[in-house]
Design an enzyme around this catalytic site. Sequence first.
Site, PDB file in Angstrom:
ATOM      1  N   VAL A  13       0.823  -1.204   0.000  1.00 23.41           N
ATOM      2  CA  VAL A  13       0.000   0.000   0.000  1.00 23.41           C
ATOM      3  C   VAL A  13       0.860   1.258   0.000  1.00 23.41           C
ATOM      4  O   VAL A  13       0.382   2.351  -0.305  1.00 23.41           O
ATOM      5  CB  VAL A  13      -0.952   0.016   1.222  1.00 23.41           C
ATOM      6  N   SER A  14       2.136   1.122   0.299  1.00 18.84           N
ATOM      7  CA  SER A  14       3.045   2.252   0.422  1.00 18.84           C
ATOM      8  C   SER A  14       3.844   2.446  -0.868  1.00 18.84           C
ATOM      9  O   SER A  14       4.666   1.592  -1.212  1.00 18.84           O
ATOM     10  CB  SER A  14       4.010   2.012   1.593  1.00 18.84           C
ATOM     11  N   PRO A  15       3.650   3.571  -1.581  1.00 15.12           N
ATOM     12  CA  PRO A  15       4.460   3.794  -2.787  1.00 15.12           C
ATOM     13  C   PRO A  15       5.940   3.897  -2.472  1.00 15.12           C
ATOM     14  O   PRO A  15       6.784   3.495  -3.280  1.00 15.12           O
ATOM     15  CB  PRO A  15       3.903   5.102  -3.355  1.00 15.12           C
TER      16      PRO A  15
END
Length: 227
Positions: A13-15
């Site tokens: 979920v974390s770029p």
Amino acid sequence: MAQKKIECYLDCVSPYSYYAFSYLQANKQTLDSFGVEIEFIPVFLGGINVGSGNKPPWTLPAKAAYSKYDGKRAQRYFGHDFEVPSFFPILSLLPQRALTYLKKTHSQELFEASFQACFTTMWYEHVDISVPENLALALSKVFKDEATIKDIIAGANAPETKQALTETTGRVVKDLGAFGCPWFWVTDGKGNREPFFGSDRFHYMWDYLDVPHRDLELLPGKREGKL
């Protein structure tokens, strides 16, 4: 001498986890030549935020506004070009559990390829991989056998897999001090260990590991020496 090692705690979920993952994958051979081992470890960022008392940047108006600039700058630096999907953020429990299961049951190559597939499917193709059938689509980039994909998703939902992800997430907060992703726990080969946070601290990490690098070096320009 102890092994130099980077434990890399990531959530799809974390770029910024994506940037770190792609950067380390691209430099894996070079790091290996310096005796640096890399281990990618799935965690649940939502649990890290709750456990550490942190708030994700998109929940704070000033940080959310700044992220529009910082995100694009980071993409250019790490060689990416994508837009944030309309459904962002997702509840990443299912893909992170699937990756936890894969790490335990499959080869490192297949596990890392699956992590890559989850990142690509979500960020470039804008497919919500928190939905089981969409996660199956991401996994089909790595596994061609439909039965294997079904087994992986079933394994992701097994109680022992859920517990494993919960325990890893809790440990990285309690024992390693994590408050976000990507989080790194780095062993320097001399008996020392330190945490590093974010995808913009690699130059500090290379200094800590005695790995030569040239990042942030200013180069002479055309006007050098002129008033």
